[in-house]
Write an enzyme that holds these catalytic residues in place. Structure first.
Site, PDB file in Angstrom:
ATOM      1  CB  ILE A 155      77.038 -66.462   7.212  1.00  0.00           C
ATOM      2  CG1 ILE A 155      75.577 -66.805   7.507  1.00  0.00           C
ATOM      3  CG2 ILE A 155      77.125 -65.179   6.382  1.00  0.00           C
ATOM      4  CD1 ILE A 155      74.862 -65.839   8.428  1.00  0.00           C
ATOM      5  CB  THR A 233      75.710 -58.933   7.357  1.00  0.00           C
ATOM      6  OG1 THR A 233      76.694 -59.975   7.347  1.00  0.00           O
ATOM      7  CG2 THR A 233      75.881 -58.032   6.164  1.00  0.00           C
ATOM      8  NE  ARG A 235      71.759 -60.627  16.159  1.00  0.00           N
ATOM      9  CZ  ARG A 235      71.312 -61.163  15.040  1.00  0.00           C
ATOM     10  NH1 ARG A 235      71.740 -60.717  13.862  1.00  0.00           N
ATOM     11  NH2 ARG A 235      70.424 -62.147  15.072  1.00  0.00           N
ATOM     12  CG  ASP A 259      71.628 -56.039   7.166  1.00  0.00           C
ATOM     13  OD1 ASP A 259      70.847 -55.249   6.582  1.00  0.00           O
ATOM     14  OD2 ASP A 259      71.273 -57.152   7.574  1.00  0.00           O
ATOM     15  CD  GLU A 264      69.621 -53.987  14.100  1.00  0.00           C
ATOM     16  OE1 GLU A 264      68.879 -54.818  13.586  1.00  0.00           O
ATOM     17  OE2 GLU A 264      70.850 -54.071  14.080  1.00  0.00           O
ATOM     18  CG  HIS A 303      68.799 -56.991  11.055  1.00  0.00           C
ATOM     19  ND1 HIS A 303      69.216 -57.036  12.350  1.00  0.00           N
ATOM     20  CD2 HIS A 303      69.033 -58.234  10.557  1.00  0.00           C
ATOM     21  CE1 HIS A 303      69.664 -58.242  12.637  1.00  0.00           C
ATOM     22  NE2 HIS A 303      69.564 -58.989  11.547  1.00  0.00           N
ATOM     23  CB  ALA A 305      71.770 -59.665   5.640  1.00  0.00           C
ATOM     24  CG  PHE A 306      66.572 -61.946   7.419  1.00  0.00           C
ATOM     25  CD1 PHE A 306      66.847 -60.710   7.946  1.00  0.00           C
ATOM     26  CD2 PHE A 306      65.246 -62.304   7.207  1.00  0.00           C
ATOM     27  CE1 PHE A 306      65.817 -59.824   8.281  1.00  0.00           C
ATOM     28  CE2 PHE A 306      64.210 -61.441   7.526  1.00  0.00           C
ATOM     29  CZ  PHE A 306      64.502 -60.190   8.072  1.00  0.00           C
TER      30      PHE A 306
HETATM   31  P1  NAI Z   1      77.647 -70.128  12.642  1.00  0.00           P
HETATM   32  O1  NAI Z   1      77.407 -70.574  14.037  1.00  0.00           O
HETATM   33  O2  NAI Z   1      77.536 -71.123  11.530  1.00  0.00           O
HETATM   34  O3  NAI Z   1      79.102 -69.466  12.531  1.00  0.00           O
HETATM   35  C1  NAI Z   1      79.622 -68.612  13.482  1.00  0.00           C
HETATM   36  C2  NAI Z   1      81.121 -68.806  13.527  1.00  0.00           C
HETATM   37  O4  NAI Z   1      81.636 -67.860  14.470  1.00  0.00           O
HETATM   38  C3  NAI Z   1      81.553 -70.199  14.001  1.00  0.00           C
HETATM   39  O5  NAI Z   1      82.492 -70.748  13.105  1.00  0.00           O
HETATM   40  C4  NAI Z   1      82.129 -69.953  15.375  1.00  0.00           C
HETATM   41  O6  NAI Z   1      83.178 -70.845  15.719  1.00  0.00           O
HETATM   42  C5  NAI Z   1      82.637 -68.513  15.229  1.00  0.00           C
HETATM   43  N1  NAI Z   1      82.838 -67.880  16.517  1.00  0.00           N
HETATM   44  C6  NAI Z   1      82.141 -68.039  17.666  1.00  0.00           C
HETATM   45  N2  NAI Z   1      82.671 -67.300  18.659  1.00  0.00           N
HETATM   46  C7  NAI Z   1      83.722 -66.654  18.120  1.00  0.00           C
HETATM   47  C8  NAI Z   1      84.684 -65.749  18.641  1.00  0.00           C
HETATM   48  N3  NAI Z   1      84.670 -65.386  19.934  1.00  0.00           N
HETATM   49  N4  NAI Z   1      85.632 -65.280  17.804  1.00  0.00           N
HETATM   50  C9  NAI Z   1      85.683 -65.678  16.509  1.00  0.00           C
HETATM   51  N5  NAI Z   1      84.808 -66.531  15.963  1.00  0.00           N
HETATM   52  C10 NAI Z   1      83.848 -67.014  16.758  1.00  0.00           C
HETATM   53  O7  NAI Z   1      76.667 -68.886  12.411  1.00  0.00           O
HETATM   54  P2  NAI Z   1      76.185 -68.261  11.032  1.00  0.00           P
HETATM   55  O8  NAI Z   1      74.964 -68.982  10.570  1.00  0.00           O
HETATM   56  O9  NAI Z   1      77.319 -68.186  10.091  1.00  0.00           O
HETATM   57  O10 NAI Z   1      75.733 -66.797  11.484  1.00  0.00           O
HETATM   58  C11 NAI Z   1      76.656 -65.855  12.011  1.00  0.00           C
HETATM   59  C12 NAI Z   1      75.907 -64.688  12.608  1.00  0.00           C
HETATM   60  O11 NAI Z   1      75.292 -63.922  11.577  1.00  0.00           O
HETATM   61  C13 NAI Z   1      74.739 -65.074  13.532  1.00  0.00           C
HETATM   62  O12 NAI Z   1      75.180 -65.309  14.868  1.00  0.00           O
HETATM   63  C14 NAI Z   1      73.807 -63.906  13.445  1.00  0.00           C
HETATM   64  O13 NAI Z   1      74.036 -63.016  14.526  1.00  0.00           O
HETATM   65  C15 NAI Z   1      74.184 -63.223  12.129  1.00  0.00           C
HETATM   66  N6  NAI Z   1      73.077 -63.247  11.167  1.00  0.00           N
HETATM   67  C16 NAI Z   1      72.626 -62.057  10.641  1.00  0.00           C
HETATM   68  C17 NAI Z   1      71.578 -62.030   9.737  1.00  0.00           C
HETATM   69  C18 NAI Z   1      71.092 -60.748   9.120  1.00  0.00           C
HETATM   70  O14 NAI Z   1      69.999 -60.724   8.541  1.00  0.00           O
HETATM   71  N7  NAI Z   1      71.832 -59.673   9.164  1.00  0.00           N
HETATM   72  C19 NAI Z   1      70.892 -63.275   9.359  1.00  0.00           C
HETATM   73  C20 NAI Z   1      71.480 -64.473   9.906  1.00  0.00           C
HETATM   74  C21 NAI Z   1      72.519 -64.440  10.796  1.00  0.00           C
END
Ligand code: NAI
Length: 336
Positions: A155, A233, A235, A259, A264, A303, A305-306
Site C-alpha cells: 500500500i 488507514t 491500524r 479510517d 471503531e 474503516h 479504505a478497502f
Molecule cells: P505490507 O506487508 O505489504 O507492507 C507493510 C510494510 O510495513 C512492509 O514494507 C514492512 O516492512 C513494514 N513494516 C513492518 N514492520 C515495521 C515497523 N516496525 N516499522 C516500519 N515499517 C514496518 O502490507 P500492506 O498490504 O501495505 O498493508 C499495510 C497495512 O494496512 C496492513 O497491515 C493493514 O493493517 C492495513 N490495511 C488497512 C485497510 C483498511 O481498509 N483500512 C485495508 C488493508 C490493509
C-alpha cells in the site's frame, strides 16, 4: 465423500451470493452469518474452515470450541484479530488476502488527504446549507510538499506513486529497505524521527504488532513538524491515543484523516451501548472519538479504505482460492 464445512462470519448478502456461486456444492457445505463471530455459535464445533473479517476476534476460546478446525481464512490483509500463536500450537493454518487492495487503500488515503487539504468536507456541509462563500475554505497545494510514508510495503508504495503524480517529495520509514525501489520511485528512506520532523503529511501503512504498537506516542509526538496532516488507514494501535488527541488539541497535527481509530468496532454497536455490558475503557474510547468527530480538521471514515467493488471481488476470489488450494495441497497465502 464427506463435505468440507466452511463458515463465513460478518458476510453481507451480496458477498454471500458471490461465494455461493463459486464453491462446488458437491465438495463444500457453506454456512453464512451476517453477524460477527461469537463463541456461542454451535456451528463452530463442526466446521473445517472459519472465514472471518477484521471485527471477528479469533481467540483461544473460539479456537478451543472449533475442535475440527483446520484453516482460518481471514478476508483481510491484517491478521492481528487472530491468535496466530495459539492457532499454530493447535496445528491450524491461517491464510489472508495480502494483495487485494493496495491501490484501493492508497486511493482512499488520498481521498482523505485531498478532503483535508482542500476542505472538501467543510464545503460540502456549507453548500448543503446554501452557503457559498469562500471564508475559511482556502486549502493548500500538495505539489512540492513532503509526504512521509511509514511502512513502504504494497500500500505504501502505491501511496508513493500517487504522491509522485502530485509532484510531492516522498520520504519513507521501514524496517526493511529496498534500495532499487528507492531509486526507481525517487524517494528516500529516513529514520522515524526524521520522517516525523520533515513531513507535511504523515501516513501510516505498516502492520500492527508488538513492535509497531504505539510507534507514534507521547515521547515522539513533539518531533512532528507543526501543522502536519496525519493520515491513518492502517491500524489505530499504531498511535498512542493520548498522543493523537494531544497533537490535534495543540495543533501539532494540522488535521487528521482516520479510517481506523480506537474503539471503531463500537461504531457498529453504538445503539446497543446502553443495554450491553460494555467495558468502561470502551466507553471512554467512544467518548474521545466523539470529541474527535466534532473537530473541523478531523475526518473519520468507518474503516472503509478497502471497500471498493473491485477490491471486494478480489478479496472473495482470493479467499475462495485460499480455501480450495488448502484442500487440494496447492499454494495459498499462508500466514502460519
Ligand atoms: P505490507 O506487508 O505489504 O507492507 C507493510 C510494510 O510495513 C512492509 O514494507 C514492512 O516492512 C513494514 N513494516 C513492518 N514492520 C515495521 C515497523 N516496525 N516499522 C516500519 N515499517 C514496518 O502490507 P500492506 O498490504 O501495505 O498493508 C499495510 C497495512 O494496512 C496492513 O497491515 C493493514 O493493517 C492495513 N490495511 C488497512 C485497510 C483498511 O481498509 N483500512 C485495508 C488493508 C490493509
Amino acid at each position: 465423500m464427506k463435505k468440507i464445512k466452511v463458515a463465513f462470519f460478518s458476510i453481507p448478502t451480496k458477498e454471500k451470493n458471490y461465494l455461493n456461486k463459486r464453491f462446488d456444492k458437491n465438495k463444500y457445505e457453506l454456512y453464512f452469518f451476517k453477524d460477527n463471530l461469537n463463541s456461542g455459535n454451535s456451528i463452530l464445533k463442526e466446521i473445517d474452515v472459519l472465514s472471518v473479517f477484521i471485527y471477528d476476534k479469533v481467540d483461544k476460546e473460539i479456537i478451543d470450541k472449533a475442535k475440527k478446525l483446520k484453516l482460518i481464512a481471514t478476508r483481510s490483509t491484517g491478521f492481528n484479530h487472530i491468535d496466530i500463536e495459539y492457532a499454530k500450537k493447535k496445528n491450524i493454518s491461517v491464510c489472508n488476502v495480502p494483495y487485494y487492495g493496495e491501490n484501493t487503500v492508497a486511493e482512499h488515503t488520498f481521498a482523505l488527504i485531498l478532503a483535508l487539504s482542500r476542505n472538501l468536507h467543510k464545503a460540502y456541509i456549507r453548500s448543503q446549507q446554501s452557503i457559498f462563500t469562500l471564508d475559511g475554505l482556502r486549502g493548500f497545494d500538495l505539489r512540492g510538499k513532503t509526504i512521509g510514508v511509514i511502512g513502504a510495503g504494497s500500500i505504501g508504495v502505491h501511496v508513493m506513486k500517487i504522491a509522485k503524480g502530485f509532484g510531492m517529495k516522498v520520504l519513507a520509514y521501514d524496517i526493511r529497505k529496498n534500495h532499487i525501489l528507492e531509486e526507481l520511485l525517487d524517494f528516500k528512506y529516513v529514520d522515524l524521527d526524521v520522517l516525523l520532523s520533515s513531513s507535511d503529511i504523515i501516513t501510516l501503512h505498516c502492520p500492527y504488532n508488538e513492535q509497531t504498537h504505539h510507534m507514534i506516542n507521547m515521547n515522539n509526538i513533539h518531533k512532528v513538524k507543526k501543522g502536519a496532516l496525519f493520515i491513518n488507514t492502517a491500524r489505530s494501535g499504531l498511535i498512542e491515543p493520548a498522543a493523537l488527541y494531544y497533537a490535534i488539541d495543540k495543533g501539532i497535527f494540522g488535521g487528521a484523516g482516520l479510517d481506523v481509530f480506537e474503539g471503531e468496532e463500537l461504531l457498529k454497536e453504538e445503539n446497543q451501548m446502553l443495554t450491553k455490558n460494555v467495558p468502561i475503557q470502551n466507553v471512554e474510547a467512544l467518548l474521545k472519538r466523539n470529541l474527535l468527530l466534532r473537530r473541523e480538521n478531523v475526518i473519520i471514515t468507518p474503516h472503509m479504505a478497502f471497500d471498493s467493488h473491485e477490491a471486494i471481488e478480489r478479496i472473495l476470489d482470493t479467499t475462495y482460492e485460499n480455501i480450495t488450494s488448502f484442500f487440494e495441497n496447492k499454494n495459498y497465502y499462508k500466514v502460519v
